[in-house]
Design an enzyme around this catalytic site. Structure first.
Site, PDB file in Angstrom:
ATOM      1  CG  HIS A   1      43.983  40.530  40.455  1.00 43.66           C
ATOM      2  ND1 HIS A   1      43.312  41.735  40.510  1.00 43.66           N
ATOM      3  CD2 HIS A   1      43.597  39.850  41.570  1.00 43.66           C
ATOM      4  CE1 HIS A   1      42.568  41.780  41.597  1.00 43.66           C
ATOM      5  NE2 HIS A   1      42.714  40.643  42.263  1.00 43.66           N
ATOM      6  CD  GLU A   2      44.084  35.951  41.711  1.00 43.76           C
ATOM      7  OE1 GLU A   2      44.326  35.791  42.929  1.00 43.76           O
ATOM      8  OE2 GLU A   2      43.074  36.559  41.303  1.00 43.76           O
TER       9      GLU A   2
ATOM     10  CG  HIS B   1      45.736  38.970  45.664  1.00 47.71           C
ATOM     11  ND1 HIS B   1      45.313  39.808  46.673  1.00 47.71           N
ATOM     12  CD2 HIS B   1      44.734  38.957  44.747  1.00 47.71           C
ATOM     13  CE1 HIS B   1      44.125  40.286  46.385  1.00 47.71           C
ATOM     14  NE2 HIS B   1      43.750  39.790  45.214  1.00 47.71           N
TER      15      HIS B   1
ATOM     16  CB  CYS C   1      39.964  42.626  44.196  1.00 46.34           C
ATOM     17  SG  CYS C   1      40.936  41.570  45.283  1.00 46.34           S
TER      18      CYS C   1
END
Length: 163
Positions: free
Chosen positions: A132-133, A136, A90
């Site tokens: 993953h995004e 976030h 990351c």
């Protein structure tokens, strides 16, 4: 336009769920330009708005030569019986990679700058990037998904990095 500084673990914006975009104005258009410019750099598969200090639901991606963005993304489907294991890193946790299990397939729905529907889906790296995004934007960092022993090691490594 200048590349925006990446926020590093410990910055509260990374742990704060992002707000839904309700008005596509010049601020949002500028954000998309910054996200696209930032993700185009080598070694970047994705960049969420909060990683550059903006608490809005948007991210850009750069996977297998395909670069794009999505506003108000929502993870709507993941494979429930097929997983991938692999090292994940990351930009907000620089230079550290850990084995992270993710769904093999993922599908995200959102909108573009014209308010038109956008569907992103993929397997392997694209699926990993989408998950993953979206994490976030919910205030999660991939280390939150690590198994207990690996997470303990990751937190120790992060302390030793002294970002």
């Amino acid at each position: 336009m200048a590349i925006r500084e990446i926020r590093i673990i410990g910055d509260p914006i990374l742990r704060t769920p992002c707000e839904w975009i309700t008005d596509i104005d010049n601020k949002v258009k500028s954000l998309v330009e910054d996200l696209l410019e930032g993700v185009a750099l080598d070694g970047r598969a994705g960049l969420a708005a909060n990683q550059i200090g903006v608490g809005l639901r948007a991210f850009s991606y750069n996977v297998d030569g395909e670069i794009g963005y999505v506003l108000n993304p929502k993870l709507v489907e993941v494979s429930e019986d097929e997983y991938q294991d692999g090292d994940e890193g990351c930009l907000s946790v620089p230079d550290l990679w850990y084995p992270t299990q993710r769904a093999w397939y993922a599908r995200v729905e959102g909108i573009d700058l014209d308010g038109k529907p956008v569907v992103l889906e993929g397997e392997e790296l694209m699926a990993r990037a989408l998950q993953h995004e979206c994490d976030h934007l919910e205030g999660m960092i991939y280390i939150d998904r690590l198994d207990r022993a690996t997470r303990k090691k990751a937190l120790r490594d992060i302390r030793n990095k002294n970002y």
